[in-house]
Design a protein around this motif. Structure first.
Motif, PDB file in Angstrom:
ATOM      1  N   ASN A 179       7.039  40.470  48.454  1.00 40.12           N
ATOM      2  CA  ASN A 179       7.091  41.880  48.070  1.00 40.12           C
ATOM      3  C   ASN A 179       7.229  42.116  46.570  1.00 40.12           C
ATOM      4  OD1 ASN A 179       9.700  41.024  47.672  1.00 40.12           O
ATOM      5  ND2 ASN A 179      10.651  42.463  49.087  1.00 40.12           N
ATOM      6  N   THR A 211       6.452  45.160  53.767  1.00 33.39           N
ATOM      7  CA  THR A 211       6.887  43.822  53.377  1.00 33.39           C
ATOM      8  C   THR A 211       6.427  42.767  54.375  1.00 33.39           C
ATOM      9  OG1 THR A 211       8.862  44.754  52.325  1.00 33.39           O
ATOM     10  CG2 THR A 211       8.876  42.387  52.797  1.00 33.39           C
ATOM     11  N   ASP A 258      13.721  38.607  47.603  1.00 30.87           N
ATOM     12  CA  ASP A 258      12.439  39.084  47.091  1.00 30.87           C
ATOM     13  C   ASP A 258      11.660  37.973  46.397  1.00 30.87           C
ATOM     14  OD1 ASP A 258      13.151  41.628  47.986  1.00 30.87           O
ATOM     15  OD2 ASP A 258      14.163  42.084  46.106  1.00 30.87           O
ATOM     16  N   THR A 317      14.897  44.955  54.034  1.00 27.83           N
ATOM     17  CA  THR A 317      13.830  43.965  53.836  1.00 27.83           C
ATOM     18  C   THR A 317      13.955  42.830  54.845  1.00 27.83           C
ATOM     19  OG1 THR A 317      13.637  44.454  51.474  1.00 27.83           O
ATOM     20  CG2 THR A 317      12.834  42.313  52.212  1.00 27.83           C
ATOM     21  N   ILE A 338       8.684  49.522  51.355  1.00 25.62           N
ATOM     22  CA  ILE A 338       9.466  48.486  52.035  1.00 25.62           C
ATOM     23  C   ILE A 338       8.936  48.129  53.420  1.00 25.62           C
ATOM     24  CG2 ILE A 338      11.197  49.936  53.193  1.00 25.62           C
ATOM     25  CD1 ILE A 338      13.293  47.893  52.088  1.00 25.62           C
ATOM     26  N   ALA A 341      10.700  37.140  51.144  1.00 22.19           N
ATOM     27  CA  ALA A 341       9.870  38.332  51.316  1.00 22.19           C
ATOM     28  C   ALA A 341       8.747  38.370  50.285  1.00 22.19           C
ATOM     29  CB  ALA A 341      10.731  39.588  51.200  1.00 22.19           C
TER      30      ALA A 341
END
Length: 208
Positions: A37, A105, A31, A138, A102, A35
């Motif tokens: 996100n 993403t 994260d 993810t 999600i 990603a």
């Protein structure tokens, strides 16, 4: 396209950093690193907090980036003087994120390209403070799940970031010495964990 030039520049810089030593493994956070996100995670934390009557300042999520959700829930209790069961808070946050956010993403393009460019050259691992269910989904959404050799998540070691445990676990599973690993992170807790593990590191959010 001119809009893609910064991505190439960042990718070049990341590649140069990775070539400073003969690294045997690259360990990526998920994260905020692979990603894009973190905004969605903050929204999920805020929505979960509201359900428990907490008006959450999401700056805490930036501060504790990389911590397991359960520990963030404990810290929220401490700072807001609440007594929400951390397991319940973490479950609520994870459910909200999984159901509401999600699938939206996006990849952090230059980091994802960096990973893909090194498949077969170095061992590839992901070390995240998130739950295995969420991190797996993810990585699937951003098209990386089949490229990851080892995945260490927040509930896989007794202590997560900022401790060395998850990084050392990934290195052990990859059969690579810690000093031969380069860690890619976007938060202080992850960097602290990498340092504690004796690994080199780079903050991808500082690549400009």
């Amino acid at each position: 396209m001119t809009t893609d030039i910064p991505i190439h520049e960042k990718l070049d810089k990341l590649t140069q950093i990775g070539r400073k030593k003969d690294y045997k493994a690259f360990l990526y956070d998920c994260d905020g690193t692979l990603a894009d996100n973190m905004h969605a995670h903050k929204a999920a934390y805020k929505k979960a907090a509201e359900k428990f009557g907490i008006a959450l300042d999401t700056a805490i999520i930036d501060e504790l980036a990389g911590w397991p959700t359960l520990l963030i829930a404990q810290e929220i209790n401490k700072r807001y003087q609440t007594d929400v069961p951390p397991v319940d808070f973490a479950a609520m946050k994870s459910t909200i994120f999984f159901e509401d956010f999600i699938e939206q993403t996006l990849p952090v393009e230059f980091v994802v390209r960096h990973l893909k460019n090194h498949i077969g050259e170095v061992r590839i691992g992901v070390v995240s403070g998130g739950s295995r269910k969420t991190v797996t989904r993810t990585l699937t959404v951003i098209g990386l799940i089949d490229d990851i050799e080892v995945l260490v998540c927040g509930d896989d070691t007794e202590r997560g970031k900022p401790y060395a445990d998850p990084f050392l676990s990934a290195a052990q599973q990859l059969s690579v010495a810690p000093h031969d690993c380069l860690v890619f992170e976007d938060g202080d807790p992850g960097v602290q964990g990498a340092i504690a593990a004796g690994m080199d590191w780079v903050r991808i959010d500082k690549i400009v």
